[in-house]
Design a protein around this motif. Sequence first.
Motif, PDB file in Angstrom:
ATOM      1  N   TRP A  64       0.851  -1.041  -0.039  1.00  0.00           N
ATOM      2  CA  TRP A  64      -0.011  -0.057  -0.155  1.00  0.00           C
ATOM      3  C   TRP A  64       0.827   1.185   0.098  1.00  0.00           C
ATOM      4  CZ3 TRP A  64      -4.222  -0.936   4.558  1.00  0.00           C
ATOM      5  CH2 TRP A  64      -4.715  -2.171   4.414  1.00  0.00           C
ATOM      6  N   THR A  65       0.278   2.373  -0.744  1.00  0.00           N
ATOM      7  CA  THR A  65       1.116   3.559  -0.758  1.00  0.00           C
ATOM      8  C   THR A  65       0.939   4.231   0.712  1.00  0.00           C
ATOM      9  OG1 THR A  65      -0.766   4.742  -1.491  1.00  0.00           O
ATOM     10  CG2 THR A  65       0.592   3.834  -3.072  1.00  0.00           C
ATOM     11  N   PRO A  66       1.775   5.251   1.196  1.00  0.00           N
ATOM     12  CA  PRO A  66       1.485   5.921   2.217  1.00  0.00           C
ATOM     13  C   PRO A  66       0.070   6.525   2.653  1.00  0.00           C
ATOM     14  CG  PRO A  66       3.847   6.190   1.670  1.00  0.00           C
ATOM     15  CD  PRO A  66       3.050   5.376   0.429  1.00  0.00           C
ATOM     16  N   ASP A  67      -0.402   7.217   1.319  1.00  0.00           N
ATOM     17  CA  ASP A  67      -1.822   7.680   1.261  1.00  0.00           C
ATOM     18  C   ASP A  67      -2.814   6.706   1.296  1.00  0.00           C
ATOM     19  OD1 ASP A  67      -0.808  10.135   0.782  1.00  0.00           O
ATOM     20  OD2 ASP A  67      -1.134  10.256  -1.453  1.00  0.00           O
ATOM     21  N   GLU A  68      -2.646   5.299   1.077  1.00  0.00           N
ATOM     22  CA  GLU A  68      -3.634   4.364   1.147  1.00  0.00           C
ATOM     23  C   GLU A  68      -3.660   4.017   2.635  1.00  0.00           C
ATOM     24  OE1 GLU A  68      -3.535   2.418  -3.233  1.00  0.00           O
ATOM     25  OE2 GLU A  68      -2.076   1.620  -1.724  1.00  0.00           O
ATOM     26  N   GLN A  69      -2.282   3.766   3.261  1.00  0.00           N
ATOM     27  CA  GLN A  69      -2.254   3.428   4.548  1.00  0.00           C
ATOM     28  C   GLN A  69      -2.972   4.596   5.361  1.00  0.00           C
ATOM     29  OE1 GLN A  69       1.472   2.323   5.845  1.00  0.00           O
ATOM     30  NE2 GLN A  69       1.950   1.355   3.882  1.00  0.00           N
ATOM     31  N   ALA A  70      -2.857   5.717   5.128  1.00  0.00           N
ATOM     32  CA  ALA A  70      -3.401   6.804   5.829  1.00  0.00           C
ATOM     33  C   ALA A  70      -4.943   6.634   5.784  1.00  0.00           C
ATOM     34  CB  ALA A  70      -2.999   8.355   5.476  1.00  0.00           C
ATOM     35  N   GLU A  71      -5.540   6.607   4.459  1.00  0.00           N
ATOM     36  CA  GLU A  71      -6.972   6.438   4.254  1.00  0.00           C
ATOM     37  C   GLU A  71      -7.554   5.313   5.173  1.00  0.00           C
ATOM     38  OE1 GLU A  71     -10.662   7.638   2.723  1.00  0.00           O
ATOM     39  OE2 GLU A  71      -8.669   8.778   2.896  1.00  0.00           O
ATOM     40  N   VAL A  72      -6.989   4.370   5.147  1.00  0.00           N
ATOM     41  CA  VAL A  72      -7.424   2.829   5.888  1.00  0.00           C
ATOM     42  C   VAL A  72      -7.520   3.336   7.465  1.00  0.00           C
ATOM     43  CG1 VAL A  72      -7.001   0.723   6.688  1.00  0.00           C
ATOM     44  CG2 VAL A  72      -7.020   1.375   4.220  1.00  0.00           C
ATOM     45  N   GLU A  73      -6.259   4.011   8.074  1.00  0.00           N
ATOM     46  CA  GLU A  73      -6.158   4.402   9.169  1.00  0.00           C
ATOM     47  C   GLU A  73      -7.374   5.436   9.792  1.00  0.00           C
ATOM     48  OE1 GLU A  73      -5.833   4.124  13.137  1.00  0.00           O
ATOM     49  OE2 GLU A  73      -4.870   2.675  11.682  1.00  0.00           O
ATOM     50  N   LYS A  74      -7.638   6.440   8.689  1.00  0.00           N
ATOM     51  CA  LYS A  74      -8.480   7.329   8.814  1.00  0.00           C
ATOM     52  C   LYS A  74     -10.179   6.722   9.206  1.00  0.00           C
ATOM     53  CE  LYS A  74     -10.644  10.020   5.871  1.00  0.00           C
ATOM     54  NZ  LYS A  74     -11.005  11.064   4.862  1.00  0.00           N
ATOM     55  N   LEU A  75     -10.274   5.803   8.039  1.00  0.00           N
ATOM     56  CA  LEU A  75     -11.658   5.120   8.173  1.00  0.00           C
ATOM     57  C   LEU A  75     -11.834   4.230   9.344  1.00  0.00           C
ATOM     58  CD1 LEU A  75     -12.104   4.422   4.441  1.00  0.00           C
ATOM     59  CD2 LEU A  75     -13.527   5.911   5.784  1.00  0.00           C
ATOM     60  N   ARG A  76     -10.506   3.576   9.766  1.00  0.00           N
ATOM     61  CA  ARG A  76     -10.744   2.840  10.930  1.00  0.00           C
ATOM     62  C   ARG A  76     -11.000   3.301  12.437  1.00  0.00           C
ATOM     63  NH1 ARG A  76      -6.158  -1.772   8.908  1.00  0.00           N
ATOM     64  NH2 ARG A  76      -7.692  -3.028   7.979  1.00  0.00           N
ATOM     65  N   GLU A  77     -10.237   4.655  12.352  1.00  0.00           N
ATOM     66  CA  GLU A  77     -10.257   5.458  13.566  1.00  0.00           C
ATOM     67  C   GLU A  77     -11.661   6.175  13.713  1.00  0.00           C
ATOM     68  OE1 GLU A  77      -9.791   7.487  16.941  1.00  0.00           O
ATOM     69  OE2 GLU A  77      -8.421   6.042  16.013  1.00  0.00           O
ATOM     70  N   ARG A  78     -12.237   6.575  12.551  1.00  0.00           N
ATOM     71  CA  ARG A  78     -13.646   6.714  12.377  1.00  0.00           C
ATOM     72  C   ARG A  78     -14.667   5.947  12.970  1.00  0.00           C
ATOM     73  NH1 ARG A  78     -16.370  10.726  14.478  1.00  0.00           N
ATOM     74  NH2 ARG A  78     -18.310  11.162  13.426  1.00  0.00           N
TER      75      ARG A  78
END
Length: 125
Positions: A64-78
């Motif tokens: 995964w790209t850093p952007d993809e990892q950040a998007e997954v983490e953002k959704l999981r946190e929400r």
Amino acid sequence: MAASPSSSAYEFPSDLLAGQEELHQVRSELIALLKRLPWSVEPLDGFSDGGGWRKVERPASPGWTPDEQAEVEKLRERERELAVFISCHRFWKELSGPDAVTARAQLKHAHTTPPPPDSGADESR
């Protein structure tokens, strides 16, 4: 205010309904994102394993790209924030036992609207 225990519907507060609806949306977005992403977060070679009870094959994963990892983490946190908000909402203090279980189950489906009632007209004429 909650409905009587024998009732099949509860009067959920609007913020609780909104939180549940957003949770459904966030989970839907997360599932769709995970289906699009490579199977491995880190770059890994592909493999094939036919020695188990079923054959498992995976192509090479670019990771995964850093952007993809950040998007997954953002959704999981929400998703976590909403789950805590919903499960700790003050509404649940009004209910206990089987009523609380029934109400929680109904809340999960409160966003779905039933199909419109049949008008009774016979359209085959």
